[in-house]
Design a protein around this motif. Structure first.
Motif, PDB file in Angstrom:
ATOM      1  N   GLY B  38       0.838  -1.195   0.000  1.00 18.33           N
ATOM      2  CA  GLY B  38       0.000   0.000   0.000  1.00 18.33           C
ATOM      3  C   GLY B  38       0.869   1.239   0.000  1.00 18.33           C
ATOM      4  O   GLY B  38       1.082   1.876  -1.019  1.00 18.33           O
ATOM      5  N   CYS B  39       1.420   1.555   1.177  1.00 22.61           N
ATOM      6  CA  CYS B  39       2.168   2.805   1.324  1.00 22.61           C
ATOM      7  C   CYS B  39       3.632   2.647   0.964  1.00 22.61           C
ATOM      8  O   CYS B  39       4.283   3.580   0.526  1.00 22.61           O
ATOM      9  CB  CYS B  39       2.069   3.272   2.777  1.00 22.61           C
ATOM     10  SG  CYS B  39       2.868   2.146   3.937  1.00 22.61           S
ATOM     11  N   ASP B  40       4.160   1.434   1.171  1.00 23.65           N
ATOM     12  CA  ASP B  40       5.582   1.156   0.970  1.00 23.65           C
ATOM     13  C   ASP B  40       6.465   2.002   1.898  1.00 23.65           C
ATOM     14  O   ASP B  40       7.645   2.167   1.656  1.00 23.65           O
ATOM     15  CB  ASP B  40       5.987   1.365  -0.502  1.00 23.65           C
ATOM     16  CG  ASP B  40       7.036   0.347  -0.946  1.00 23.65           C
ATOM     17  OD1 ASP B  40       7.616  -0.332  -0.081  1.00 23.65           O
ATOM     18  OD2 ASP B  40       7.293   0.251  -2.171  1.00 23.65           O
ATOM     19  N   CYS B  44       1.035   1.425   6.569  1.00 18.34           N
ATOM     20  CA  CYS B  44      -0.358   1.006   6.374  1.00 18.34           C
ATOM     21  C   CYS B  44      -0.663  -0.434   6.775  1.00 18.34           C
ATOM     22  O   CYS B  44      -1.816  -0.774   7.009  1.00 18.34           O
ATOM     23  CB  CYS B  44      -0.764   1.211   4.923  1.00 18.34           C
ATOM     24  SG  CYS B  44      -0.042   0.000   3.782  1.00 18.34           S
ATOM     25  N   GLY B  45       0.328  -1.312   6.777  1.00 18.30           N
ATOM     26  CA  GLY B  45       0.103  -2.695   7.189  1.00 18.30           C
ATOM     27  C   GLY B  45      -0.507  -3.600   6.125  1.00 18.30           C
ATOM     28  O   GLY B  45      -0.778  -4.770   6.404  1.00 18.30           O
ATOM     29  N   CYS B  47       0.909  -4.969   3.822  1.00 14.19           N
ATOM     30  CA  CYS B  47       1.917  -5.972   3.492  1.00 14.19           C
ATOM     31  C   CYS B  47       2.186  -6.950   4.643  1.00 14.19           C
ATOM     32  O   CYS B  47       3.163  -7.689   4.610  1.00 14.19           O
ATOM     33  CB  CYS B  47       3.227  -5.266   3.136  1.00 14.19           C
ATOM     34  SG  CYS B  47       3.874  -4.327   4.547  1.00 14.19           S
ATOM     35  N   CYS B  59       7.158  -4.997   3.792  1.00 10.97           N
ATOM     36  CA  CYS B  59       7.825  -3.994   2.964  1.00 10.97           C
ATOM     37  C   CYS B  59       9.029  -3.431   3.714  1.00 10.97           C
ATOM     38  O   CYS B  59       9.786  -2.634   3.159  1.00 10.97           O
ATOM     39  CB  CYS B  59       6.871  -2.853   2.588  1.00 10.97           C
ATOM     40  SG  CYS B  59       6.475  -1.742   3.966  1.00 10.97           S
TER      41      CYS B  59
HETATM   42  S1  FES Z   1       3.069  -1.398   2.327  1.00  8.72           S
HETATM   43 FE1  FES Z   1       2.279  -0.082   3.871  1.00  8.72          FE
HETATM   44  S2  FES Z   1       3.283  -0.881   5.616  1.00  8.72           S
HETATM   45 FE2  FES Z   1       4.145  -2.097   4.064  1.00  8.72          FE
END
Ligand code: FES
Ligand SMILES: Cc1cc2nc3c(=O)[nH]c(=O)nc-3n(C[C@H](O)[C@H](O)[C@H](O)COP(=O)(O)OP(=O)(O)OC[C@H]3O[C@@H](n4cnc5c(N)ncnc54)[C@H](O)[C@@H]3O)c2cc1C
Ligand code: FES
Lengths: 294, 171
Positions: B38-40, B44-45, B47, B59
């Motif tokens: 999501g956020c990389d 966001c969690g 992953c 990530c």
């Molecule tokens: S992609 Fe969002 S926390 Fe890993």
């Protein structure tokens, strides 16, 4: 997103790790929990040529008590300290602080040693270690030394570690009298760094007066700061409403917050006062009846 | 660098660049695209996977750090074509809208229930506080985890339907 390419080393002993750090010098970075370093590498704010992963070094894991001092290995994860029931009585600040750091997923990876070495002014361990009067054990090619936490933080993201030194452990003395602690933090959203946060630990003597007091603050200056004036005003006093009122007002005097996205300096100062008051009232309540009788 | 990782019960061997992140290795090399990015930026969690039983943001872990270890992804929840009680509870409670956060929510919930099989609402909210959902408002996610906890502790079907319809009582 992914980091710049790097060479990966995963030593399994502390000696090997220190040898590698010495060999690669400025080109190398140590990887602990990776919860600050990997995001920085992905954003290319950090681009080490060599990454020395210390997750495989057993000597850096877990904790033990020796001669009245708790020694916590640098690779101990935030979550392990959060859930360490056996430490709750003598070292109450550990779990009370750990549960406020980031979120449960980050706490499963992030380490106490990594957090201290990273020296983010908002890091919760910084405030808590000041309150607990910790010493940081550093080791380099010349051997080990203990750095009092007050001398450890030098500036934002800067510590008194030498370039070839690792944080290997944190030492905290076991309190001898009744002890209680609180960690108070306000965040904009769940899991965020603090707007302002405060750790308080109080130890009483046999007459119910304050024998030792530690108050640490984070996100309120370039480094975590100690509320020296407030601590001095607590020593020798009983925890009455009057004392608490006086002491809480002194706390912001040692803070150095700035206006930023998270709030104004004035707001943060007042937050510290309110936190100190709440923390000390709760501590007084908890310690009631614990003097003499135990 | 050569790595060997047990993913959802099966060992995989692979030659990876050290800078490869676990999430990308799972998605691109193993084609296990259930793990979302999501956020990389560790926020966001989406992953979330289990690494040696602990929920982590994949990530923000290198694939080489999983060498010799065990990873569980959302694909590992289903058994013999049967949805895991958490998956069916998410379905029944309508705990997703776009579904982007769902694999991460499921894995964080799975880890939570492993450690605490009977969490309170507050414990569920705290346990999932590293996982962001932009659609649902979390109400039904919490309800689903409560429902799954009851399913997993073997409660009667009627009681479960009751929870799915009305939410768990605050006992
Ligand atoms: S992609 Fe969002 S926390 Fe890993
Ligand atoms: C979204 C998000 C929210 C967060 N929120 C909070 C929060 O609320 N409060 C908080 O306190 N922290 C927070 N953090 C930071 C988190 O606690 C990190 O785990 C911590 O700052 C770094 O610890 P680490 O073990 O992950 O270190 P790493 O990321 O591995 O390393 C950090 C730095 O320290 C160096 N280093 C690591 N270990 C050692 C060692 N033993 N000796 C010498 N140098 C070393 C590394 O080389 C690197 O420069 C957050 C992080 C994220 C991503
Ligand atoms: S269902 Fe869309 S983000 Fe959660």
């Amino acid at each position: 997103m992914f980091p710049n390419a790097f060479e990966y080393e995963a030593p399994t002993s502390l000696d090997d790790a220190i040898r590698l750090i010495r060999e690669h010098g400025y080109d190398a970075k140590v990887l602990a929990g990776g919860q600050s370093l990997l995001p920085m590498m992905k954003l290319r704010i950090a681009a080490p040529a060599v990454l020395i992963d210390i997750n495989g070094i057993d000597e850096l894991k877990g904790w033990r008590e020796v001669d009245g001092t708790l020694r916590i290995g640098a690779m101990t994860r935030h979550a392990e300290l959060e859930h360490a029931r056996e430490l709750a009585d003598s070292f109450p600040l550990l779990s009370r602080t750990a549960r406020w750091i980031a979120d449960p997923l980050i706490r499963n990876r992030g380490t106490i040693g990594g957090s201290l070495a990273h020296a983010d002014p908002g890091a919760d361990w910084g405030a808590a270690m000041l309150a607990a009067g910790a010493r940081i054990e550093a080791r380099g090619p010349e051997g080990s030394r203990l750095i009092p936490v007050d001398e450890f933080f030098v500036d934002t993201f800067a510590t008194s570690l030498n370039e070839d030194e690792l944080v290997v452990a944190v030492h905290i003395d076991k309190p001898t009298g009744p002890v209680a602690a609180r960690y108070m933090k306000l965040e904009r959203k769940a899991g965020d760094f603090a707007i302002a946060a405060l750790g308080v630990q109080v130890e009483l003597d046999s007459n119910g007066r304050v024998a030792k007091a530690g108050i640490g603050m984070c996100a309120c200056g370039p480094i975590p700061l100690r509320a020296t004036k407030a601590e001095a005003a607590l020593i020798g006093q009983p925890l009455t409403d009057e004392t608490i009122k006086t002491v809480s007002r002194l706390v912001p005097e040692d803070a150095d917050p700035t206006d930023d996205l998270r709030g104004s300096a004035e707001y943060k100062r007042d937050l510290l006062r309110v936190f100190a008051s709440r923390a000390l009232h709760e501590i007084a309540e908890e310690l009631k009846g614990k003097v003499g009788g135990q | 660098m050569k790595i060997r990782v047990k993913v959802n019960g099966r060992w995989y061997e692979s030659d990876v660049e050290p800078r490869t992140l676990l999430a990308y290795w799972l998605r691109e090399d193993l084609k296990l695209t259930g793990t979302h990015i999501g956020c990389d930026t560790t926020s966001c969690g989406a992953c979330t996977v289990l690494l040696d039983g602990k929920a982590v943001k994949s990530c923000t872990v290198l694939a080489v750090q999983a060498n010799g270890r065990e990873v569980m992804t959302v694909e590992g929840l289903e058994r013999n074509g049967q949805l895991h009680p958490l998956q069916s509870a998410f379905w029944e409670c309508h705990a997703l809208q776009c579904g982007y956060c769902t694999p991460g929510m499921l894995m964080a919930s799975y880890a939570l229930l492993q450690e605490n099989p009977n969490p309170t609402e507050e414990e569920i909210r705290e346990g999932l506080s590293g996982n962001i959902c932009r659609c649902t408002g979390y109400m039904n996610i919490v309800k689903a985890v409560q429902t799954a906890a009851r399913k997993m502790s073997g409660e009667s079907q009627e009681a479960l339907e009751e929870v799915a319809a009305n939410g768990a009582s605050a006992d």
